[in-house]
Each structure stands twice: as C-alpha cells, then as structure tokens.
Scaffold this motif. Structure first.
Motif, PDB file in Angstrom:
ATOM      1  N   TRP A 203      -5.380  -1.908 -13.443  1.00  0.00           N
ATOM      2  CA  TRP A 203      -5.991  -2.505 -12.264  1.00  0.00           C
ATOM      3  C   TRP A 203      -5.245  -2.086 -11.013  1.00  0.00           C
ATOM      4  O   TRP A 203      -4.008  -2.117 -10.968  1.00  0.00           O
ATOM      5  CB  TRP A 203      -6.002  -4.027 -12.383  1.00  0.00           C
ATOM      6  N   HIS A 204      -6.012  -1.679 -10.004  1.00  0.00           N
ATOM      7  CA  HIS A 204      -5.476  -1.259  -8.714  1.00  0.00           C
ATOM      8  C   HIS A 204      -6.050  -2.143  -7.611  1.00  0.00           C
ATOM      9  O   HIS A 204      -7.187  -2.602  -7.704  1.00  0.00           O
ATOM     10  CB  HIS A 204      -5.846   0.198  -8.413  1.00  0.00           C
ATOM     11  N   LEU A 205      -5.270  -2.330  -6.573  1.00  0.00           N
ATOM     12  CA  LEU A 205      -5.746  -3.003  -5.370  1.00  0.00           C
ATOM     13  C   LEU A 205      -6.033  -1.943  -4.312  1.00  0.00           C
ATOM     14  O   LEU A 205      -5.124  -1.199  -3.904  1.00  0.00           O
ATOM     15  CB  LEU A 205      -4.701  -3.988  -4.850  1.00  0.00           C
ATOM     16  N   ILE A 206      -7.281  -1.868  -3.897  1.00  0.00           N
ATOM     17  CA  ILE A 206      -7.648  -1.025  -2.765  1.00  0.00           C
ATOM     18  C   ILE A 206      -7.423  -1.873  -1.510  1.00  0.00           C
ATOM     19  O   ILE A 206      -7.991  -2.972  -1.388  1.00  0.00           O
ATOM     20  CB  ILE A 206      -9.118  -0.585  -2.841  1.00  0.00           C
ATOM     21  N   ALA A 207      -6.598  -1.387  -0.586  1.00  0.00           N
ATOM     22  CA  ALA A 207      -6.193  -2.234   0.539  1.00  0.00           C
ATOM     23  C   ALA A 207      -5.988  -1.403   1.799  1.00  0.00           C
ATOM     24  O   ALA A 207      -5.929  -0.159   1.758  1.00  0.00           O
ATOM     25  CB  ALA A 207      -4.906  -2.985   0.182  1.00  0.00           C
ATOM     26  N   TRP A 208      -5.868  -2.119   2.909  1.00  0.00           N
ATOM     27  CA  TRP A 208      -5.498  -1.511   4.187  1.00  0.00           C
ATOM     28  C   TRP A 208      -4.159  -2.092   4.609  1.00  0.00           C
ATOM     29  O   TRP A 208      -4.016  -3.305   4.764  1.00  0.00           O
ATOM     30  CB  TRP A 208      -6.558  -1.787   5.249  1.00  0.00           C
ATOM     31  N   ASP A 209      -3.149  -1.210   4.726  1.00  0.00           N
ATOM     32  CA  ASP A 209      -1.802  -1.636   5.091  1.00  0.00           C
ATOM     33  C   ASP A 209      -1.789  -1.955   6.584  1.00  0.00           C
ATOM     34  O   ASP A 209      -1.953  -1.064   7.432  1.00  0.00           O
ATOM     35  CB  ASP A 209      -0.798  -0.528   4.767  1.00  0.00           C
ATOM     36  N   LEU A 210      -1.597  -3.215   6.924  1.00  0.00           N
ATOM     37  CA  LEU A 210      -1.679  -3.650   8.312  1.00  0.00           C
ATOM     38  C   LEU A 210      -0.451  -3.262   9.122  1.00  0.00           C
ATOM     39  O   LEU A 210      -0.519  -3.179  10.353  1.00  0.00           O
ATOM     40  CB  LEU A 210      -1.874  -5.167   8.359  1.00  0.00           C
ATOM     41  N   GLU A 211       0.675  -3.019   8.478  1.00  0.00           N
ATOM     42  CA  GLU A 211       1.878  -2.598   9.190  1.00  0.00           C
ATOM     43  C   GLU A 211       1.827  -1.108   9.507  1.00  0.00           C
ATOM     44  O   GLU A 211       2.326  -0.662  10.548  1.00  0.00           O
ATOM     45  CB  GLU A 211       3.130  -2.906   8.354  1.00  0.00           C
ATOM     46  N   ASP A 213      -1.144   0.731   9.339  1.00  0.00           N
ATOM     47  CA  ASP A 213      -2.498   1.071   9.773  1.00  0.00           C
ATOM     48  C   ASP A 213      -3.039   2.255   8.978  1.00  0.00           C
ATOM     49  O   ASP A 213      -3.482   3.268   9.533  1.00  0.00           O
ATOM     50  CB  ASP A 213      -2.535   1.383  11.275  1.00  0.00           C
ATOM     51  N   ALA A 214      -2.998   2.107   7.649  1.00  0.00           N
ATOM     52  CA  ALA A 214      -3.449   3.185   6.772  1.00  0.00           C
ATOM     53  C   ALA A 214      -3.912   2.588   5.450  1.00  0.00           C
ATOM     54  O   ALA A 214      -3.510   1.481   5.067  1.00  0.00           O
ATOM     55  CB  ALA A 214      -2.320   4.186   6.537  1.00  0.00           C
ATOM     56  N   SER A 215      -4.763   3.340   4.756  1.00  0.00           N
ATOM     57  CA  SER A 215      -5.233   2.884   3.450  1.00  0.00           C
ATOM     58  C   SER A 215      -4.105   3.007   2.434  1.00  0.00           C
ATOM     59  O   SER A 215      -3.252   3.902   2.526  1.00  0.00           O
ATOM     60  CB  SER A 215      -6.435   3.710   2.988  1.00  0.00           C
ATOM     61  N   ARG A 216      -4.098   2.104   1.466  1.00  0.00           N
ATOM     62  CA  ARG A 216      -3.111   2.128   0.394  1.00  0.00           C
ATOM     63  C   ARG A 216      -3.766   1.665  -0.903  1.00  0.00           C
ATOM     64  O   ARG A 216      -4.699   0.848  -0.890  1.00  0.00           O
ATOM     65  CB  ARG A 216      -1.921   1.207   0.705  1.00  0.00           C
ATOM     66  N   VAL A 217      -3.245   2.181  -2.017  1.00  0.00           N
ATOM     67  CA  VAL A 217      -3.688   1.754  -3.341  1.00  0.00           C
ATOM     68  C   VAL A 217      -2.458   1.267  -4.089  1.00  0.00           C
ATOM     69  O   VAL A 217      -1.455   1.989  -4.190  1.00  0.00           O
ATOM     70  CB  VAL A 217      -4.364   2.909  -4.115  1.00  0.00           C
ATOM     71  N   PHE A 218      -2.525   0.044  -4.605  1.00  0.00           N
ATOM     72  CA  PHE A 218      -1.383  -0.567  -5.276  1.00  0.00           C
ATOM     73  C   PHE A 218      -1.730  -0.846  -6.728  1.00  0.00           C
ATOM     74  O   PHE A 218      -2.808  -1.371  -7.024  1.00  0.00           O
ATOM     75  CB  PHE A 218      -0.994  -1.887  -4.608  1.00  0.00           C
ATOM     76  N   LEU A 219      -0.805  -0.520  -7.630  1.00  0.00           N
ATOM     77  CA  LEU A 219      -0.938  -0.935  -9.027  1.00  0.00           C
ATOM     78  C   LEU A 219      -0.568  -2.416  -9.124  1.00  0.00           C
ATOM     79  O   LEU A 219       0.525  -2.804  -8.698  1.00  0.00           O
ATOM     80  CB  LEU A 219      -0.006  -0.124  -9.925  1.00  0.00           C
ATOM     81  N   LEU A 220      -1.426  -3.218  -9.698  1.00  0.00           N
ATOM     82  CA  LEU A 220      -1.122  -4.649  -9.799  1.00  0.00           C
ATOM     83  C   LEU A 220       0.131  -4.890 -10.627  1.00  0.00           C
ATOM     84  O   LEU A 220       0.874  -5.838 -10.383  1.00  0.00           O
ATOM     85  CB  LEU A 220      -2.316  -5.403 -10.397  1.00  0.00           C
ATOM     86  N   SER A 221       0.372  -4.032 -11.618  1.00  0.00           N
ATOM     87  CA  SER A 221       1.533  -4.221 -12.496  1.00  0.00           C
ATOM     88  C   SER A 221       2.857  -4.010 -11.762  1.00  0.00           C
ATOM     89  O   SER A 221       3.914  -4.371 -12.276  1.00  0.00           O
ATOM     90  CB  SER A 221       1.446  -3.271 -13.693  1.00  0.00           C
ATOM     91  N   ARG A 222       2.824  -3.420 -10.548  1.00  0.00           N
ATOM     92  CA  ARG A 222       4.050  -3.195  -9.793  1.00  0.00           C
ATOM     93  C   ARG A 222       4.295  -4.264  -8.722  1.00  0.00           C
ATOM     94  O   ARG A 222       5.251  -4.167  -7.968  1.00  0.00           O
ATOM     95  CB  ARG A 222       4.017  -1.809  -9.146  1.00  0.00           C
ATOM     96  N   ILE A 223       3.420  -5.231  -8.623  1.00  0.00           N
ATOM     97  CA  ILE A 223       3.642  -6.330  -7.690  1.00  0.00           C
ATOM     98  C   ILE A 223       4.709  -7.241  -8.282  1.00  0.00           C
ATOM     99  O   ILE A 223       4.547  -7.776  -9.381  1.00  0.00           O
ATOM    100  CB  ILE A 223       2.335  -7.095  -7.411  1.00  0.00           C
ATOM    101  N   ARG A 224       5.812  -7.410  -7.579  1.00  0.00           N
ATOM    102  CA  ARG A 224       6.987  -8.089  -8.130  1.00  0.00           C
ATOM    103  C   ARG A 224       7.150  -9.534  -7.659  1.00  0.00           C
ATOM    104  O   ARG A 224       8.100 -10.205  -8.050  1.00  0.00           O
ATOM    105  CB  ARG A 224       8.260  -7.300  -7.773  1.00  0.00           C
ATOM    106  N   SER A 225       6.263  -9.996  -6.819  1.00  0.00           N
ATOM    107  CA  SER A 225       6.369 -11.372  -6.333  1.00  0.00           C
ATOM    108  C   SER A 225       5.013 -12.038  -6.481  1.00  0.00           C
ATOM    109  O   SER A 225       4.020 -11.393  -6.833  1.00  0.00           O
ATOM    110  CB  SER A 225       6.790 -11.373  -4.857  1.00  0.00           C
TER     111      SER A 225
END
Length: 344
Positions: A203-211, A213-225
């Motif tokens: 599972w990936h998170l398709i997101a917009w990095d607000l800091e 100002d660019a698109s980012r894709v995050f692996l949910l398994s790497r979210i540490r908090s």
C-alpha cells in the motif's frame, strides 16, 4: 462510558478461543466468577465493574455458540449447595477435543489447515497458532501452494491506513514520521493525502508534500509514527493531480526489473508469480536449479523488494541485478546480527 465501550470491543473469536482454553485447562471446572475475572474478553470489563448482568448474558451467549460448534460444556453442581448457580463449575473435557484415532486428512485438507494456522500467526493468538501449526506439521501438512491458488498473507493490516483514509475522505492534512532507506532517523512529513494505492503487493499513499510543494509517494509500511490528522483542510484541486502521479509511479516501475530464482511450490513462488512478467525469464548464467524456476518482476522500489525477498529466506535467490542481490544480502546479515549471528 466511552472508555467502557472501548474495553468491550474484543473480537468475539478471540474471546471464544480464550474461553475454550480456560475451560479445557480447568479439569476440576471453574466457576462463572473465576472465568469472568480471568478470561480475555471478560476480565477487563469485570475489573472495571461493568454490569454483571451484561457479562452474564455474554457468557451464556458464548456457551451457546460453543454448543452450536459441537463443543460440549459440562456443568458441575457444587456438592455443598446443589442448584446454586454461583458455585456451579464449568469445564470442557480435553478428550472431546483430541483428534479421533481414525481421523485422516487428505493432503489438500492438511494444506488448508496449515494455511489457516499461518494466517493466525501474526495475530493475538500467536503462541496457540504456532502450536497448532506444529501439530499439523507432525501430521504431514507440508506447505505447497502450486495447486491451491492462494498463499497466506502474513502480517497485520497497515496501522496507518485507517487514519489516512479518514483524512482523505475529510480533505484534511496529516503529519507523520517517515523512514527513508539509508537514514537512521525518520523524517517528519506534512502532506495532503490524496489516495491510497496498492501496487507490487504494497500500500502506497499518493500525496502532496506541503513543505516541499511537490508530489510524493509514501510506502505505508515505512510510516514510523501514528498519523496525526490536522484540522487544516487541503486544497481539493490537488486531487486532480492523482492520476498523473500514479502514471509517473507506473513508469518508474518499468525502469526496475529483477530476475529471481524461486523454489517450486513455495510461498515465494506463489507471491512473485502473481506479478511476474509472462513467459520464462532469461538471465545471464546457468538456468534455474532443479526444483526451481526463474521469474522476472518489476518493482517500484528496489529497497522494498529486497525486504520482501529477504523475508522468503532460501525460497528466493536474486539472479539480477547485482545491486538488488547486495541489498538482500545486507538485510539477511542484519537479521542474523539481530538474532546473535555474525557476518561471514
């Protein structure tokens, strides 16, 4: 009241299983009070003074469910006060739960039972499921998934998924700590979550990095908090960018190709074959060893693929590229060191 409600939400199958264990482990039987004060699913509610009538009703419903499953619960009257329900003892005869001597399973039935035990192995019943799996192994329940069509999905659901989906639905920004390969400490992220997307079995998170100002894709398994959902809404027009981000993601996948030798009949073969390129994979060097096959797979993230392949152990060997093979070896060394081993 909200706290009591949260305590009561124990999955019924876990409570029933714990009740069976307690009743089997009490050859002399246990009173209702003893069971309600000690069995998982009842005990926390009992200690916090939840109404005894509600617990009594739950206990009676659970006994009826056991009977409907063919598990007989014996009741033993107190010799001092026959008919006193508070002193009545309950038990399950261990003999009734043993395999009958003439019971036999086909190889396919044993395989299904083994898969069921594996599916439980990452849940709250780990120790019990491990013992069940060992007993099935003693009966000959080898794990060969070639003709079964499924493989056990080990692991728990992504803990970040629920909060992220809620934020996506509500159009709220989120904060979380994210681990990057090669960095010791995770980095804080503040993003507009746009979509949860599954690719490469992850599972990936398709997101917009607000800091940034660019698109980012995050692996949910790497979210540490834990995911902190903010009151701040994000610009709904950002959702229009999702399809373009996903298209870039798929293009990146085509740039990373790996050839992996997998053992026939293994979980590695079942998992990787489902997303392998059609036809036989060709790799430099000798053909696959006896009892193995070569699979060519694409990946979005070589580091994530290396983690997956290391988890298969001897069931999967990377043939190419060399960089991926080195990543897998590095992870295997790390696992060995964590368990007291040393690098060769």
């Amino acid at each position: 009241m909200a706290e009591a409600g949260a305590r009561s939400r124990v999955p019924s199958e876990q409570r029933i299983f714990s009740l069976v264990l307690a009743l089997v482990a009490s050859p002399e039987g246990a009173t209702k009070r003893e069971l309600l004060s000690s069995v998982y699913g009842y005990a926390d509610r009992f200690r916090h003074g939840e109404a005894s009538a509600a617990l009594d009703r739950q206990f009676e419903r659970d006994k009826e469910q056991l009977r409907s499953l063919g598990i007989r619960v014996d009741t033993i009257d107190s010799p001092l006060e026959p008919g006193n329900n508070q002193l009545t003892r309950y038990r399950i005869s261990k003999d009734r739960l043993q395999f009958p001597g003439d019971l036999r399973f086909s190889s396919r039935e044993l395989m299904l039972l083994r898969l069921a035990a594996l599916a439980w192995s990452e849940g709250s019943l780990t120790a019990e499921s491990r013992r069940a799996a060992m007993k099935l192994e003693s009966l000959g329940a080898g794990l060969d998934v070639r003709h079964l069509g499924v493989a056990p999905m080990l692991g728990i659901p992504e803990p970040a998924a629920a909060a992220l989906q809620s934020a996506i639905d509500d159009g709220r920004t989120v904060r979380f700590d994210y681990a990057l390969p090669g960095r010791d400490e995770p980095l804080g992220r503040r993003v507009a979550p746009l979509r949860l997307h599954r690719a490469d079995g992850r599972w990936h998170l398709i997101a917009w990095d607000l800091e940034r100002d660019a698109s980012r894709v995050f692996l949910l398994s790497r979210i540490r908090s834990s995911v902190s959902v903010q009151a701040e809404p994000f610009d709904p027009s950002l959702r229009d960018r999702v399809d373009g981000i996903v298209a870039e993601l798929l293009a990146q996948r085509e740039r990373h190709r790996a050839v992996v030798e997998v053992r026939l009949g293994s979980v590695a073969e079942s998992r990787l074959a489902a997303r392998a390129e059609p036809g036989a994979a060709s790799a430099d060097g000798p053909a696959a060893a006896d009892g193995a096959r070569l699979l060519a797979v694409r990946t979005l993230d070589p580091h994530a693929l290396a983690e997956e392949l290391a988890g298969y152990g001897a069931e999967a060997v990377v043939r190419e590229p060399l960089a991926l093979r080195e990543l897998v070896i590095e992870r295997l060394h790390g696992i060995a060191e964590e368990h007291g081993g040393r690098r060769a």
